[in-house]
Design a protein around this motif. Sequence first.
Motif, PDB file in Angstrom:
ATOM      1  N   SER A  49       0.849  -1.191   0.000  1.00  0.00           N
ATOM      2  CA  SER A  49       0.000   0.000   0.000  1.00  0.00           C
ATOM      3  C   SER A  49       0.886   1.243   0.000  1.00  0.00           C
ATOM      4  O   SER A  49       1.896   1.289   0.699  1.00  0.00           O
ATOM      5  N   ALA A  52      -3.205   5.552   2.613  1.00  0.00           N
ATOM      6  CA  ALA A  52      -4.570   5.188   3.002  1.00  0.00           C
ATOM      7  C   ALA A  52      -5.464   5.145   1.767  1.00  0.00           C
ATOM      8  O   ALA A  52      -5.463   6.058   0.940  1.00  0.00           O
ATOM      9  N   GLY A  53      -6.202   4.044   1.635  1.00  0.00           N
ATOM     10  CA  GLY A  53      -7.132   3.866   0.532  1.00  0.00           C
ATOM     11  C   GLY A  53      -6.536   3.334  -0.752  1.00  0.00           C
ATOM     12  O   GLY A  53      -7.254   3.103  -1.731  1.00  0.00           O
ATOM     13  N   SER A  67      -6.706  -4.128   3.220  1.00  0.00           N
ATOM     14  CA  SER A  67      -7.362  -2.826   3.214  1.00  0.00           C
ATOM     15  C   SER A  67      -6.435  -1.849   3.911  1.00  0.00           C
ATOM     16  O   SER A  67      -5.566  -2.238   4.696  1.00  0.00           O
ATOM     17  N   ARG A  68      -6.616  -0.578   3.652  1.00  0.00           N
ATOM     18  CA  ARG A  68      -5.800   0.458   4.298  1.00  0.00           C
ATOM     19  C   ARG A  68      -6.679   1.681   4.521  1.00  0.00           C
ATOM     20  O   ARG A  68      -6.698   2.598   3.715  1.00  0.00           O
ATOM     21  N   SER A  69      -7.392   1.657   5.629  1.00  0.00           N
ATOM     22  CA  SER A  69      -8.296   2.763   5.919  1.00  0.00           C
ATOM     23  C   SER A  69      -7.598   3.912   6.640  1.00  0.00           C
ATOM     24  O   SER A  69      -8.076   5.054   6.615  1.00  0.00           O
ATOM     25  N   THR A  70      -6.473   3.620   7.291  1.00  0.00           N
ATOM     26  CA  THR A  70      -5.700   4.661   7.979  1.00  0.00           C
ATOM     27  C   THR A  70      -4.227   4.519   7.607  1.00  0.00           C
ATOM     28  O   THR A  70      -3.808   3.483   7.092  1.00  0.00           O
TER      29      THR A  70
END
Lengths: 112, 115
Positions: A49, A52-53, A67-70
């Motif tokens: 990643s 984020a996102g 996932s990478r929300s933060t």
Amino acid sequence: NAGVTQTPKFRILKIGQSMTLQCTQDMNHNYMYWYRQDPGMGLKLIYYSVGAGITDKGEVPNGYNVSRSTTEDFPLRLELAAPSQTSVYFCASTNTAQETQYFGPGTRLLVL
Amino acid sequence: GNSVTQMEGPVTLSEEAFLTINCTYTATGYPSLFWYVQYPGEGLQLLLKATKADDKGSNKGFEATYRKETTSFHLEKGSVQVSDSAVYFCAVANAGGTSYGKLTFGQGTILTVHP
């Protein structure tokens, strides 16, 4: 400053079960990575990643999701565990390309 | 894509012996090169690195020189200690604008040092 932390340290799963490997870094790094290390082999990149996102596949992504929300967290999800996913999983982070990656202590996963 | 070939192990030495672990790579552009070390039960940690041709990385008595003409980055130490027993990984950073810091690792070399 804890660096990169991973939980759990060790887990046994039955075939077909699912689980999430947690990874957190407190260095405000943009780039994060998941690797797997099989005996006698180097590390293979699963997913990475760049912020984020934003995530992308590495060399061996099949059977995994991320996932990478933060900025801090980058969990790795195994949906249907298979014996071939028995391995040691490492999370890493860095701030810029061509720079040092900092690794977590790893999660040892056994799928039976 | 990039690749890294490391000297096959395991390597067993007596304390105070000279160590060399060979590493050669294939890559495009001018990537940074790294040696990481993994002590038993731990994650990888950076041992040393070099970012351009002819650079020498050094740390804890270990050295490696970035040789672009031979595409090599061999690890050396003049006198090993028992505490150097670990697995050593050579790695090359993918170069280019879309590299995103990705590394390609060698298979690792197990080093055991006996008293």
